[in-house]
Design a protein around this motif. Structure first.
Motif, short mmCIF file in Angstrom:
data_model
loop_
_atom_site.label_atom_id
_atom_site.label_comp_id
_atom_site.label_asym_id
_atom_site.label_seq_id
_atom_site.Cartn_x
_atom_site.Cartn_y
_atom_site.Cartn_z
N ARG A 45 33.31 54.20 27.46
CA ARG A 45 32.95 53.60 26.18
C ARG A 45 32.22 52.27 26.36
NH1 ARG A 45 37.02 51.77 23.76
NH2 ARG A 45 36.04 51.64 21.69
N ARG A 46 32.64 51.49 27.35
CA ARG A 46 32.03 50.18 27.56
C ARG A 46 31.80 49.97 29.05
NH1 ARG A 46 36.05 46.98 23.35
NH2 ARG A 46 35.14 47.88 21.45
N VAL A 47 30.58 49.57 29.39
CA VAL A 47 30.22 49.37 30.79
C VAL A 47 29.62 47.98 30.96
CG1 VAL A 47 27.99 50.52 30.40
CG2 VAL A 47 28.86 50.23 32.73
N ALA A 48 30.15 47.22 31.89
CA ALA A 48 29.60 45.89 32.20
C ALA A 48 28.51 46.03 33.24
CB ALA A 48 30.70 44.96 32.69
N VAL A 49 27.54 45.13 33.20
CA VAL A 49 26.42 45.13 34.14
C VAL A 49 26.24 43.73 34.69
CG1 VAL A 49 23.93 45.45 34.42
CG2 VAL A 49 25.24 47.02 32.96
N THR A 50 26.27 43.58 36.00
CA THR A 50 25.93 42.29 36.61
C THR A 50 24.43 42.10 36.45
OG1 THR A 50 27.73 42.51 38.21
CG2 THR A 50 26.01 40.90 38.71
N ALA A 51 24.05 41.23 35.54
CA ALA A 51 22.67 41.18 35.06
C ALA A 51 21.81 40.23 35.88
CB ALA A 51 22.64 40.81 33.58
N THR A 52 21.54 40.62 37.12
CA THR A 52 20.59 39.88 37.94
C THR A 52 19.18 40.17 37.44
OG1 THR A 52 20.35 41.71 39.49
CG2 THR A 52 22.12 40.14 39.94
N SER A 53 18.22 39.41 37.95
CA SER A 53 16.82 39.67 37.60
C SER A 53 16.23 40.66 38.59
CB SER A 53 16.03 38.36 37.60
OG SER A 53 16.49 37.52 36.56
N GLY A 54 16.84 41.86 38.63
CA GLY A 54 16.42 42.89 39.56
C GLY A 54 16.26 44.23 38.86
N ALA A 70 28.60 51.19 25.27
CA ALA A 70 28.23 49.83 24.91
C ALA A 70 28.04 49.05 26.20
CB ALA A 70 29.31 49.20 24.05
N VAL A 71 26.88 48.41 26.35
CA VAL A 71 26.54 47.69 27.58
C VAL A 71 26.91 46.22 27.42
CG1 VAL A 71 24.67 47.01 29.12
CG2 VAL A 71 24.72 49.33 28.15
N VAL A 72 27.61 45.69 28.42
CA VAL A 72 28.08 44.30 28.40
C VAL A 72 27.44 43.56 29.57
CG1 VAL A 72 30.10 42.78 28.40
CG2 VAL A 72 30.29 45.13 27.50
N PRO A 73 26.33 42.83 29.35
CA PRO A 73 25.72 42.08 30.46
C PRO A 73 26.61 40.91 30.88
CG PRO A 73 24.19 42.40 28.62
CD PRO A 73 25.55 42.72 28.11
N VAL A 74 26.73 40.71 32.19
CA VAL A 74 27.50 39.61 32.76
C VAL A 74 26.55 38.70 33.52
CG1 VAL A 74 29.41 38.95 34.28
CG2 VAL A 74 29.53 41.10 32.98
N PRO A 75 26.42 37.43 33.15
CA PRO A 75 25.53 36.54 33.89
C PRO A 75 25.89 36.52 35.36
CG PRO A 75 26.30 35.48 31.88
CD PRO A 75 27.10 36.74 32.03
N PRO A 76 24.92 36.65 36.26
CA PRO A 76 25.24 36.70 37.69
C PRO A 76 25.81 35.40 38.23
CG PRO A 76 22.87 36.59 37.35
CD PRO A 76 23.48 36.79 36.00
N ASP A 77 25.56 34.29 37.54
CA ASP A 77 26.08 33.00 37.99
C ASP A 77 27.33 32.59 37.23
OD1 ASP A 77 24.88 32.58 35.56
OD2 ASP A 77 23.82 30.75 36.17
N PRO A 80 34.25 32.25 37.87
CA PRO A 80 35.35 33.22 37.82
C PRO A 80 36.02 33.31 36.46
CG PRO A 80 35.48 31.90 39.82
CD PRO A 80 34.41 31.28 38.97
N ARG A 81 36.22 32.18 35.79
CA ARG A 81 36.91 32.21 34.50
C ARG A 81 36.06 32.90 33.44
NH1 ARG A 81 39.51 26.76 32.21
NH2 ARG A 81 40.72 27.15 34.11
N GLU A 82 34.76 32.56 33.38
CA GLU A 82 33.89 33.19 32.39
C GLU A 82 33.75 34.68 32.66
OE1 GLU A 82 29.28 32.93 30.71
OE2 GLU A 82 29.91 31.69 32.40
N ARG A 83 33.55 35.04 33.91
CA ARG A 83 33.40 36.45 34.28
C ARG A 83 34.65 37.24 33.92
NH1 ARG A 83 30.91 39.60 38.61
NH2 ARG A 83 32.40 41.07 39.49
N ASP A 84 35.81 36.69 34.25
CA ASP A 84 37.07 37.38 33.96
C ASP A 84 37.25 37.54 32.46
OD1 ASP A 84 39.79 38.38 34.82
OD2 ASP A 84 40.40 36.69 33.56
N HIS A 85 36.90 36.50 31.70
CA HIS A 85 37.04 36.58 30.25
C HIS A 85 36.15 37.69 29.67
CE1 HIS A 85 37.21 35.54 26.01
NE2 HIS A 85 35.89 35.45 26.02
#
Length: 468
Positions: A45-54, A70-77, A80-85
Motif C-alpha cells: 500500500r505504501r512504499v518509501a523511496v530514498t530520493a537521491t538525484s539518480g 502511495a509513494v513516500v520520498p525520503v530525503p537522502p540526507d 536518523p530521527r527525521e528518516r525514522d519518523h
C-alpha cells in the motif's frame, strides 16, 4: 486517463527520453524497468523511496505509482530521527533504494535495491483517480514533519494546468537539477514529463555550467540557481535558445529577474504553490511576466486574500492578507493529523496557506511572504519583509538579504536585516532603504553575516536567523 499517460502509451525507443546525470533511458525502457519494480510491490500500500538525484529514484517512484502504491520520498540526507519518523509515520512497508543500499534500522521496513537491468512487460491496472499518489513530508518548522497526502487526481490537475499555462508539450526538453523529494523537482520535474511527454534532462548537481550545456527548451530553477546563472554572463547567454525559464520555491529577487532578462532575453516565469496545494498560481508563457509577481490562478483553482477578521481585503495590489486557496490541486489532508487538518481549513472550506499576499485589480498575485515571519507589525505599521529585501538587493554591494521582525519593547517588532555583502556598512544600508521606501520600512538594525541559512531548495530558514 492514466496519471503517467505519456509513459503508459509511448512506443518511442529512442535512448534519450529521460536522462539523469550521465544515464539515459527511452520511454519504453523506463516503463519496462519500472514495471519490474511494480511486480515486486504487488499488495504493497505504501512504499518509501530514498530520493537521491539518480535514475534509480525515477524508476522507483514510477514503479510505485504503476503498482498503485502511495509513494513516500525520503530525503537522502535526512538525519536518523527525521528518516525514522517518515518511515514510521507513513507506514511504509518497503524502502526502495539505490543498488547496494543496506538497512540502517532493523525495526524499519525491508530495503529493496532498485535493479536497473531488470525488465517486465506486465500491465498494471490504473488505480482510481482518488487513490493516493504521494505522501510528501513538510519541512516541520514546528514539531515533526507532517505527511501531506496527494491524490493522483490532484497531481494530474496540477500538471494539466501547468501544461496549459506554460504551453508545455512533447516538443519540449525540460532541464533542471532540483531535489527529487519535493513538489518542484519530483512532481513538476519528473512526473510532468512522464504525463505530458517532454524529454527530461536532470543535470545532477545544479551547477550553472550544467544548465548551460544541456540544450533545453524549458528550464526549472530556484532563485539560488538563477542568481548564480545571472552572475555568469556566458552561462546566462547560453540559455537564449530556450523557450521558457521558470522559477519557484521562493521569491526571485528583482535584480536577478532583470539581469536574466538582459542576458538571456527571457523574462522568467514565476509561479506559486505549496506541498499541500501543488502549484496554484503562475504567470503564463503567452502573457506578460512581471518581476515580483506570480501571475494568475491556474484552471480549476480559486484564490482569495483575507484579513485577520476573516474579511476579504481590497484587490488593489496594496492591501495585504492571508492567501487562501481551493480547487482540484489540493491535498486530501495531513496523515494521522486531524487537528492540523482542522486548523488548515476555513469553516467554508478554503485552505489557509499561511502566506501573505496582495491581488491587484487585474488579478495578478504578489506573495509577500509567510505570515509568521514575513509580515512585520512595527509601530502600528504592517510591513512586508520582501519589499525591504528587494530594496536592500538593489544596493550594488548587497549579494543576499533576509529581513525579519524581532521583538522590540516599544515597536512590538523591529525590522531587522541580515545581509551578505561586499564592503557595506550598517548605517549606509539603513539610509539606502529609507531613500527608496517609506521611512518606517527601513531596517532598525542590519547584521552583516557570511551566509544565510538555507534548506535543500535554497529557501532561507528565517527562524534560524537570530542565531546566525
Amino acid at each position: 486517463m492514466p496519471l503517467l499517460s505519456w509513459l503508459s502509451e509511448s512506443t518511442d525507443e529512442r535512448p534519450d527520453a529521460i536522462r539523469v546525470d550521465d544515464r539515459s533511458v527511452s520511454w519504453v525502457e523506463l516503463r519496462r524497468t519500472a514495471a519490474a519494480v511494480a511486480d515486486d510491490l504487488r499488495g504493497v500500500r505504501r512504499v518509501a523511496v530514498t530520493a537521491t538525484s539518480g535514475l534509480e529514484t525515477v524508476v522507483a517512484v514510477v514503479g510505485g505509482l504503476l503498482a498503485g502504491a502511495a509513494v513516500v520520498p525520503v530525503p537522502p540526507d535526512a538525519g536518523p530521527r527525521e528518516r525514522d519518523h517518515i518511515l514510521r509515520d507513513s507506514g511504509a512497508e518497503v524502502l526502495l533504494g539505490p543498488a547496494g543500499a543496506e538497512p540502517t534500522d532493523p525495526s524499519g521496513p525491508p530495503v529493496v535495491p532498485v535493479d536497473l537491468d531488470r525488465r517486465s512487460d506486465t500491465h498494471h491496472p490504473e488505480p482510481a483517480p482518488e487513490a493516493t499518489a504521494l505522501i510528501l513530508y513538510t519541512s516541520g518548522t514546528t514539531g515533526a514533519p507532517k505527511g501531506v497526502v496527494l491524490s493522483r487526481r490532484a497531481v494530474a490537475a496540477c500538471l494539466d494546468g501547468l501544461a496549459d499555462a506554460w504551453s508545455w508539450t512533447p516538443d519540449d526538453r525540460l532541464v533542471h537539477g532540483l531535489p527529487l523529494f519535493h513538489v518542484h523537482g519530483l512532481v513538476l520535474g519528473v512526473l510532468g514529463p512522464l504525463r505530458l511527454g517532454s524529454r527530461l534532462h536532470h543535470v545532477g548537481r545544479p551547477r550553472p555550467e550544467r544548465y548551460a550545456g544541456a540544450a533545453g527548451t524549458l528550464y526549472f530553477g530556484v532563485p539560488t540557481i538563477w542568481s548564480r546563472i545571472a552572475a555568469d554572463p556566458a552561462v546566462a547567454r547560453a540559455l537564449r535558445p530556450a523557450r521558457l525559464l521558470v522559477s519557484g520555491s521562493a521569491a526571485l529577487p528583482e535584480t536577478v529577474f532583470g539581469g536574466l532578462a538582459a542576458l538571456t532575453g527571457h523574462r522568467v516565469v514565476e509561479r506559486y504553490g505549496m506541498t499541500e496545494t501543488l502549484i496554484t498560481v503562475s504567470a503564463r508563457a503567452d502573457g506578460p511576466c512581471r518581476a515580483g509577481t506570480v501571475g494568475l490562478p491556474l484552471p480549476g483553482v480559486q484564490t482569495r486574500v483575507m484579513d485577520e477578521r476573516g474579511d476579504a481585503v481590497p484587490t488593489d495590489g496594496v492591501a495585504m492578507g492571508e492567501l487562501q486557496v481551493r480547487g482540484a490541486t489540493l491535498f486530501d489532508g495531513y496523515l494521522h493529523r486531524p487537528d492540523a487538518d482542522a486548523a488548515s481549513r476555513t469553516p467554508d472550506g478554503w485552505f489557509r496557506t499561511g502566506d501573505v499576499a496582495t491581488i491587484g485589480p487585474d488579478g495578478w498575485h504578489r506573495i509577500v511572504g509567510r505570515a509568521a515571519t514575513d509580515l512585520i507589525k512595527s509601530g502600528g505599521y504592517r510591513i512586508g519583509a520582501g519589499e525591504v529585501e528587494d530594496a536592500l538587493l538593489a544596493h550594488p554591494g548587497v549579494r543576499e538579504a533576509a529581513v525579519v521582525g524581532l521583538p522590540h519593547p516599544d515597536l512590538g517588532q523591529q525590522v531587522t536585516a541580515f545581509v551578505v555583502g561586499d564592503g557595506v556598512r550598517e548605517t549606509e544600508l539603513i539610509e539606502f532603504v529609507a531613500r527608496h521606501l517609506s521611512v518606517h520600512k527601513r531596517p532598525r538594525q542590519v547584521r552583516l553575516v557570511d551566509d544565510l541559512p538555507r534548506n535543500a531548495m535554497g529557501k532561507v530558514q528565517k527562524k534560524l536567523l537570530p542565531d546566525v
